[in-house]
Scaffold this motif. Structure first.
Motif, mmCIF file in Angstrom:
data_model
loop_
_atom_site.group_PDB
_atom_site.id
_atom_site.type_symbol
_atom_site.label_atom_id
_atom_site.label_comp_id
_atom_site.label_asym_id
_atom_site.label_seq_id
_atom_site.Cartn_x
_atom_site.Cartn_y
_atom_site.Cartn_z
ATOM 1 N N CYS A 167 0.596 -1.768 1.631
ATOM 2 C CA CYS A 167 1.763 -1.814 2.522
ATOM 3 C C CYS A 167 2.503 -3.133 2.322
ATOM 4 O O CYS A 167 1.894 -4.201 2.330
ATOM 5 C CB CYS A 167 1.311 -1.679 3.979
ATOM 6 S SG CYS A 167 2.694 -1.492 5.116
ATOM 7 N N GLU A 168 3.800 -3.038 2.158
ATOM 8 C CA GLU A 168 4.632 -4.246 2.122
ATOM 9 C C GLU A 168 5.242 -4.457 3.503
ATOM 10 O O GLU A 168 5.692 -3.505 4.145
ATOM 11 C CB GLU A 168 5.730 -4.097 1.054
ATOM 12 C CG GLU A 168 5.122 -4.004 -0.332
ATOM 13 C CD GLU A 168 6.129 -4.100 -1.467
ATOM 14 O OE1 GLU A 168 7.344 -4.180 -1.202
ATOM 15 O OE2 GLU A 168 5.675 -4.096 -2.625
ATOM 16 N N ALA A 171 -5.162 3.284 9.670
ATOM 17 C CA ALA A 171 -4.787 2.071 8.928
ATOM 18 C C ALA A 171 -3.649 1.340 9.650
ATOM 19 O O ALA A 171 -3.650 0.102 9.744
ATOM 20 C CB ALA A 171 -4.379 2.444 7.502
ATOM 21 N N ARG A 172 -2.691 2.108 10.163
ATOM 22 C CA ARG A 172 -1.569 1.513 10.896
ATOM 23 C C ARG A 172 -2.067 0.724 12.106
ATOM 24 O O ARG A 172 -1.620 -0.403 12.374
ATOM 25 C CB ARG A 172 -0.615 2.635 11.357
ATOM 26 C CG ARG A 172 0.762 2.178 11.788
ATOM 27 C CD ARG A 172 1.475 3.279 12.550
ATOM 28 N NE ARG A 172 0.888 3.448 13.886
ATOM 29 C CZ ARG A 172 1.134 2.643 14.924
ATOM 30 N NH1 ARG A 172 1.960 1.631 14.800
ATOM 31 N NH2 ARG A 172 0.552 2.856 16.090
ATOM 32 N N LEU A 187 2.829 3.303 4.476
ATOM 33 C CA LEU A 187 1.555 3.075 3.792
ATOM 34 C C LEU A 187 1.472 3.936 2.534
ATOM 35 O O LEU A 187 1.718 5.140 2.575
ATOM 36 C CB LEU A 187 0.392 3.414 4.721
ATOM 37 C CG LEU A 187 0.162 2.415 5.856
ATOM 38 C CD1 LEU A 187 -0.567 3.078 7.004
ATOM 39 C CD2 LEU A 187 -0.633 1.217 5.339
ATOM 40 N N GLU A 188 1.120 3.321 1.443
ATOM 41 C CA GLU A 188 0.983 4.000 0.157
ATOM 42 C C GLU A 188 -0.508 4.141 -0.144
ATOM 43 O O GLU A 188 -1.243 3.155 -0.088
ATOM 44 C CB GLU A 188 1.661 3.111 -0.901
ATOM 45 C CG GLU A 188 1.624 3.594 -2.315
ATOM 46 C CD GLU A 188 2.282 2.575 -3.264
ATOM 47 O OE1 GLU A 188 1.843 2.488 -4.408
ATOM 48 O OE2 GLU A 188 3.226 1.863 -2.844
ATOM 49 N N GLU A 189 -0.957 5.370 -0.440
ATOM 50 C CA GLU A 189 -2.382 5.550 -0.732
ATOM 51 C C GLU A 189 -2.707 5.012 -2.124
ATOM 52 O O GLU A 189 -2.047 5.362 -3.100
ATOM 53 C CB GLU A 189 -2.762 7.028 -0.628
ATOM 54 C CG GLU A 189 -4.261 7.227 -0.730
ATOM 55 C CD GLU A 189 -4.700 8.651 -0.408
ATOM 56 O OE1 GLU A 189 -3.997 9.354 0.353
ATOM 57 O OE2 GLU A 189 -5.748 9.066 -0.949
ATOM 58 N N GLY A 197 -1.352 -8.046 13.362
ATOM 59 C CA GLY A 197 -0.165 -8.209 14.192
ATOM 60 C C GLY A 197 1.104 -7.604 13.621
ATOM 61 O O GLY A 197 2.193 -7.876 14.136
ATOM 62 N N PHE A 198 0.999 -6.774 12.592
ATOM 63 C CA PHE A 198 2.189 -6.130 12.017
ATOM 64 C C PHE A 198 2.312 -4.706 12.549
ATOM 65 O O PHE A 198 1.356 -3.929 12.496
ATOM 66 C CB PHE A 198 2.122 -6.096 10.486
ATOM 67 C CG PHE A 198 2.290 -7.446 9.865
ATOM 68 C CD1 PHE A 198 3.558 -7.986 9.680
ATOM 69 C CD2 PHE A 198 1.187 -8.188 9.481
ATOM 70 C CE1 PHE A 198 3.732 -9.236 9.120
ATOM 71 C CE2 PHE A 198 1.344 -9.446 8.919
ATOM 72 C CZ PHE A 198 2.619 -9.980 8.738
ATOM 73 N N ASN A 199 3.500 -4.373 13.052
ATOM 74 C CA ASN A 199 3.738 -3.041 13.607
ATOM 75 C C ASN A 199 4.638 -2.259 12.658
ATOM 76 O O ASN A 199 5.839 -2.507 12.578
ATOM 77 C CB ASN A 199 4.416 -3.171 14.981
ATOM 78 C CG ASN A 199 4.466 -1.838 15.706
ATOM 79 O OD1 ASN A 199 3.742 -0.896 15.341
ATOM 80 N ND2 ASN A 199 5.304 -1.750 16.719
#
Lengths: 210, 210
Positions: free
Chosen positions: B151-152, B112-113, B129-131, B121-123
């Motif tokens: 993910c925020e 997912a990351r 990450l929250e399931e 484009g977010f690193n």
């Protein structure tokens, strides 16, 4: 329902009534691309809430695709035959909304009304169905539209046991709201489709009795 | 993205990389049944909320399956060639959660990351990450598992434009919450999957800023 045996895999026959694959070729920004797709029917599904019992009404079915996927996850990908004692059939039993395909030239509400009668045994007039929303199932391969409805029933609306027609094996189940809430709790593992969970969450957010 | 032409349909080639159909045969309560299924990868998807802009981050893609289904609904089922001026390509452009298939032996959060980086484009580190939940996509034909994450992010996490890799054509879009709320209003017609709407509704019910 769980009395399942003699499970084996083989090649897709050319005359499959379930899967009609074809290729689409197109040019996007000058690049030729292809995609392999399936022709399937649109469908309807219904979130049913029984005001008498204060429970939601769902159906359970053995889904070969889910069973296959669960067995594969257990490491048995290459077997042509599957040992149903090692991989119990309940791995493939899903909880679902009452649903059906659009294979008749009838209004969607009328098709939903028929499914409620055939699968769940409730006889209602179609004007009691509330349209929830429409979306595209299987955006990778089918793109078929599904329209979701909501319907409240009482025990007085029940005229038959349900269970489907034409050899379908469908169990009708009624679940209390607190049990349903567990399905959308953080980290919940569901043997259900995203459309089912969308219906459950929509009910909890919009229709749950206070 | 919408520069699409030369659309035509043909037979499924035997070596399709997209669709690997096969037949499963089994006996249920003494009755022999069969089902035609597809072997596909499991997948992950991510609901992304940008705290800087107070918007949700989605992707848009041209989906041949959705385009085909929309054209068919317009009555053009039998054409081998489709006139892209008569049936505009935007009929097949879907709004989706950032997502990807599980085709590497990595933890789901790591996959997912990577998708958040490649598509949007977010690193971020995977522990952000929250399931949300896991379900079975395509219970009719694939049964594949999809795990949804939340993910925020902030604008500081953006290191690239996104857009996918390997020739993918993916537009990143940020939408304000009031626009997203319209997608799950009564009677909404969405060119999106039920999994997308599940993610949207889950966000609105659980994470929407007050």
């Amino acid at each position: 329902m769980e009395n399942i045996s003699n499970i084996r895999y083989g090649a897709l026959p050319s005359n499959s009534p379930y899967i009609k694959p074809f290729r689409m070729v197109y040019v996007q920004d000058g690049i030729t691309k292809d995609a392999d797709l399936l022709k399937v029917h649109d469908s309807v599904c219904i979130i049913i809430y029984n005001r008498t019992t204060k429970k939601l009404i769902f159906v359970r079915q053995f889904r070969p695709a889910v069973y296959y996927a669960a067995v594969r996850e257990s490491g048995s990908e290459t077997d042509d035959n599957v040992d149903a004692t090692k991989y119990p059939p309940k791995l493939g039993i899903t909880l679902e909304l009452c649903a059906g395909i659009v294979d008749k030239d009838l209004p969607l509400k009328e098709i939903a009304r028929e499914e409620m009668l055939e699968e769940c045994g409730f006889n209602i007039s179609s004007d009691r169905l509330e349209e929830v929303m429409t979306y595209r199932s299987g955006i990778d391969s089918t793109g078929a539209a599904q329209t979701m409805f909501y319907c409240e029933v009482t025990d007085d609306d029940r005229v038959a046991a349900g269970g489907g027609v034409d050899g379908e094996m469908i169990d009708v189940v009624e679940l209390p709201i607190d049990e349903v809430e567990n399905m959308v709790k953080p980290g919940a593992k569901n043997v259900s489709s995203p459309g089912f969970l969308l219906g459950v969450l929509w009910f909890l957010c919009n229709k749950k009795p206070q």
